[in-house]
Write a protein that holds these residues in place. Structure first.
Motif, PDB file in Angstrom:
ATOM      1  N   GLN A  61       0.816  -1.208   0.000  1.00 44.80           N
ATOM      2  CA  GLN A  61       0.000   0.000   0.000  1.00 44.80           C
ATOM      3  C   GLN A  61       0.853   1.262   0.000  1.00 44.80           C
ATOM      4  OE1 GLN A  61      -2.839   0.402   3.255  1.00 44.80           O
ATOM      5  NE2 GLN A  61      -4.325   1.315   1.861  1.00 44.80           N
ATOM      6  N   PHE A 109      -8.469  -3.537  -2.261  1.00 46.68           N
ATOM      7  CA  PHE A 109      -8.708  -2.785  -1.032  1.00 46.68           C
ATOM      8  C   PHE A 109      -7.655  -1.710  -0.832  1.00 46.68           C
ATOM      9  CE2 PHE A 109      -7.222  -2.401   3.378  1.00 46.68           C
ATOM     10  CZ  PHE A 109      -8.295  -1.721   3.930  1.00 46.68           C
ATOM     11  N   GLN A 113      -8.734   2.199  -0.811  1.00 47.06           N
ATOM     12  CA  GLN A 113      -8.630   2.961   0.438  1.00 47.06           C
ATOM     13  C   GLN A 113      -7.690   4.145   0.266  1.00 47.06           C
ATOM     14  OE1 GLN A 113      -6.397   1.507   3.966  1.00 47.06           O
ATOM     15  NE2 GLN A 113      -8.408   1.471   4.974  1.00 47.06           N
ATOM     16  N   THR A 114      -6.594   3.933  -0.453  1.00 45.35           N
ATOM     17  CA  THR A 114      -5.606   5.001  -0.641  1.00 45.35           C
ATOM     18  C   THR A 114      -6.148   6.129  -1.506  1.00 45.35           C
ATOM     19  OG1 THR A 114      -3.845   3.355  -0.458  1.00 45.35           O
ATOM     20  CG2 THR A 114      -3.243   5.475  -1.376  1.00 45.35           C
ATOM     21  N   LEU A 116      -9.035   7.342  -1.759  1.00 42.75           N
ATOM     22  CA  LEU A 116     -10.079   8.173  -1.159  1.00 42.75           C
ATOM     23  C   LEU A 116      -9.544   9.478  -0.615  1.00 42.75           C
ATOM     24  CD1 LEU A 116     -12.263   5.484   0.620  1.00 42.75           C
ATOM     25  CD2 LEU A 116     -12.715   6.698  -1.520  1.00 42.75           C
ATOM     26  N   MET A 156     -18.145  -1.200  -0.442  1.00 42.96           N
ATOM     27  CA  MET A 156     -17.624   0.153  -0.683  1.00 42.96           C
ATOM     28  C   MET A 156     -18.709   1.054  -1.249  1.00 42.96           C
ATOM     29  SD  MET A 156     -13.698  -0.233  -2.041  1.00 42.96           S
ATOM     30  CE  MET A 156     -14.090  -1.162  -3.534  1.00 42.96           C
TER      31      MET A 156
END
Length: 239
Positions: A61, A109, A113-114, A116, A156
């Motif tokens: 990530q 994922f 998530q990053t 956003l 999501m």
């Protein structure tokens, strides 16, 4: 001239990912293409304007975050990166299963998530699942990972509704890509013959569906999975 909106595509160096990058450029995006294959990324960047490339492993990530840091705003994320490994159920090891989940599910994922932190209201997230999510033989770990992508997409979509970020999935059927071409030729031919049309989809067929869901005009579509498989997922008895 107004700057192009940015789309970030994982797995963008080849196959469905490359076709998606080129289609999104044609649709008016500046595309950030991320992949582990730096050589193919360089070839992609040289092929067209409005493409920047980043060598990224979606299991990391932090590497995704470093690549996305170059863009103050990202309007669309497309998660194409994935792996496939045919193996009989009783031969799948725990390491095989973990790797499949790490790339195909946790990679989605991590990217979602990053992004956003940089995605405004009205943004789009498109995941790439698979027709295999409804079942298959000799790749149970792949089936599980792609079914997980569909579940994650729906979760999501529900959670991001207040931000007006639409999240959808495209589920390709058998497609002519470097990954499927890595099969033994006779196995590839057999797989094609099982398709309703007798042939594999072209990556451009899948990219068209992805581009549709990445378009800002599709603001009222969220949480959906669009099967792009020539109708094979309909089931039933053929002629």
């Amino acid at each position: 001239m107004e700057a192009r909106p940015v789309a970030f595509v994982t797995g963008g160096a080849s196959g469905i990912g490359r076709a998606t990058v080129l289609r999104l450029v044609d649709d008016g995006f500046h595309v950030a293409a991320a992949d582990r294959d730096s050589e193919r990324l360089d070839d992609l960047a040289a092929s067209r304007d409005h493409i920047t490339v980043h060598t990224v492993d979606v299991r990391d990530q932090a590497s995704i975050a470093r690549a996305m840091a170059d863009y103050p705003e990202i309007r669309a994320l497309v998660c194409v990166a994935g792996i496939y490994q045919p193996r009989a159920f009783e031969d799948i090891t725990m390491d095989d299963f973990r790797l499949m989940l790490d790339v195909n599910l946790l990679g989605v994922f991590a990217a979602a998530q990053t992004v956003l932190r940089r995605m405004p209201g009205g943004g789009r997230i498109v995941t790439v699942s698979s027709r295999a999510a409804i079942g298959g033989t000799n790749f149970a770990h792949y089936v599980a990972s792609k079914a997980g992508v569909i579940g994650l997409t729906r979760a999501m979509a529900m959670e991001l509704r207040p931000r007006r970020i639409a999240v959808n999935s495209v589920a390709p059927g058998f497609t002519d890509t470097p990954m499927t071409r890595s099969m033994p030729p006779e196995q590839y031919t057999q797989a094609q013959a099982l398709e309703p049309s007798g042939m594999a989809a072209d990556p451009d067929d899948i990219a068209g569906a992805i581009a549709f869901l990445a378009n800002p005009a599709t603001r009222f579509i969220t949480g959906q999975t669009l099967f792009v498989d020539g109708g094979k997922s309909l089931g039933g008895l053929g002629p």
